[in-house]
Design a protein around this motif. Sequence first.
Motif, mmCIF file in Angstrom:
data_model
loop_
_atom_site.group_PDB
_atom_site.id
_atom_site.type_symbol
_atom_site.label_atom_id
_atom_site.label_comp_id
_atom_site.label_asym_id
_atom_site.label_seq_id
_atom_site.Cartn_x
_atom_site.Cartn_y
_atom_site.Cartn_z
ATOM 1 N N THR A 324 0.898 12.452 6.423
ATOM 2 C CA THR A 324 0.098 11.733 7.521
ATOM 3 C C THR A 324 0.509 10.427 7.874
ATOM 4 O O THR A 324 1.436 9.803 7.148
ATOM 5 N N VAL A 325 0.553 10.370 8.927
ATOM 6 C CA VAL A 325 1.076 9.026 9.801
ATOM 7 C C VAL A 325 -0.125 8.633 10.791
ATOM 8 O O VAL A 325 -0.679 9.255 11.659
ATOM 9 N N THR A 326 -0.388 7.167 10.591
ATOM 10 C CA THR A 326 -1.398 6.678 11.211
ATOM 11 C C THR A 326 -0.986 5.856 12.562
ATOM 12 O O THR A 326 -0.059 5.121 12.437
ATOM 13 N N THR A 327 -1.838 6.383 13.625
ATOM 14 C CA THR A 327 -1.486 5.592 14.870
ATOM 15 C C THR A 327 -2.596 5.074 15.363
ATOM 16 O O THR A 327 -3.775 4.914 14.868
ATOM 17 N N ASP A 328 -2.512 4.004 16.446
ATOM 18 C CA ASP A 328 -3.710 3.477 17.023
ATOM 19 C C ASP A 328 -4.625 4.646 17.568
ATOM 20 O O ASP A 328 -5.799 4.337 17.697
ATOM 21 N N ALA A 329 -4.324 5.743 17.887
ATOM 22 C CA ALA A 329 -5.182 6.689 18.270
ATOM 23 C C ALA A 329 -5.747 7.671 17.316
ATOM 24 O O ALA A 329 -6.477 8.594 17.612
ATOM 25 N N GLY A 330 -5.427 7.161 16.064
ATOM 26 C CA GLY A 330 -6.050 8.112 14.896
ATOM 27 C C GLY A 330 -4.757 8.528 14.024
ATOM 28 O O GLY A 330 -3.523 8.335 14.298
ATOM 29 N N ALA A 331 -5.346 9.161 12.782
ATOM 30 C CA ALA A 331 -4.200 9.944 11.970
ATOM 31 C C ALA A 331 -3.874 11.064 12.572
ATOM 32 O O ALA A 331 -4.207 12.045 12.874
ATOM 33 N N LEU A 332 -2.429 11.387 12.533
ATOM 34 C CA LEU A 332 -1.446 12.419 12.620
ATOM 35 C C LEU A 332 -1.318 13.156 11.329
ATOM 36 O O LEU A 332 -0.527 12.659 10.501
#
Length: 459
Positions: A324-332
């Motif tokens: 899991t990697v978290t971005t500004d648009a949410g978690a991938l």
Amino acid sequence: MKNIRNYFASALIAAAVFSSCNPLQLDEIQDPNNPSVGSVSNNATPQQIQFLITGLESRHRGYVTNISQAWNTFGREIWYLNASDPRFQTDWLGQNGRVPDRAYFGFGTTGGGSWATPYQAIKQADVLITAAANTDLIPETSKSAVRGFAKTIQGYQFMIPANFVYGNGIRVDVKDPLNPGEFVPYAQALDAIKVILDEGDADLVAAGTGEFPFKLTRGFAGFNTYTGLRQVNRAITARLNAYRKDWQGVLTALDASFMNLEGNLIVGPSHPYGAAPDIFNPLYYLPNAAVNTIIVVHPSVLKDTTAGDFRVKNKFLKRNTPVTVTTDAGALVGTHQDARWPSNTTSIPFIRNEELILLKAEAHAQLDQSSSAVAAINIIRNAAGIGNYTGGTDKDALINEILYQRRYSLWAEPWGHRWIDARRYGKLGEIDTSFDSGTIFTEFPHPQAELSWDEYKGN
């Protein structure tokens, strides 16, 4: 062209060979791993020609990492999750309105596999052709063989920047790095690449029959004869002709390629990898390793699978623990990783029989030869364990089926097939971005260094 000037106008061949030492014995060379162009451009020995060929093979694989990670992200075949640098997610997925610009992350002229690296291979091939032409120490047949091999690689490599910048066009005339030609439109560039590949094929014919006179790596095992190299050349030409929409040309090229309707789908030339002093397969990740930098299968690929498809079972490994990697648009969240490579020294094919059969299906569909198209489709479907095709046989239905099969047969290969396929059929809008809230790119602008070089040249 600034990148070519940096690497080649300084009279160095940055030929990263598969061994740690330069096998040549050359006079007045300060860096034995980077001999001067002058040292091989006049009366080069067979050993020097061999060195340049091996260097060209090394250059030929230089694009694999960048293209596999980036272009397959653009087509949502994968995510390249990288917790250490969020730009691999935010920039490459086009999150928060991010769009390509001239300084886009990961595509500069000093190492990006989408732009600089292909041109380095192209110039390496030019040096090889010049060295072979200007020596009396190899026969004319060997000179033809060298030209044929070099132009085959050039044709393949030119297609990389062409498909990267697409409508913005590329430079095809780069023989003089201090005076490169102008940018030419995409269609014109493809036509020029066709000429290069045809010249390479003709050179291989002129060379005669039998074994290629120089040693190629195991990546060309089974193709290291004049006949075999011509088959590789024609296979690449078939891919090119599909981009050119020359459908009869696709079939003609396939007839002279290594396509085998009854053969192993994996057969084809490849990029070899190995332990030091070579480099490892850049797409291999240890199964279920506790990492946060890894290529994972895009969720839409998993969502759209056909029940019982062997390709899903053989290519995708469900991880014990998702990444899991978290971005500004949410978690991938990556639940599956790439399972294609048994080890970190496994070779990576750069064109395969499976692709050629799918190209045959596509060409027949475009020529309204539906029965031949369906027969080729069924070869792929039955190999995948999903049975014969039972859908519509009009052109649109067949093309949709072929694109679907290409999506799984050619998944995440080092070419970005789905991104290019969706673009050439006007289907970029059909690529699912709901899992990452991103944007689908159409093309990239030229790197800033290209424009800076034109300004420098004019002063």
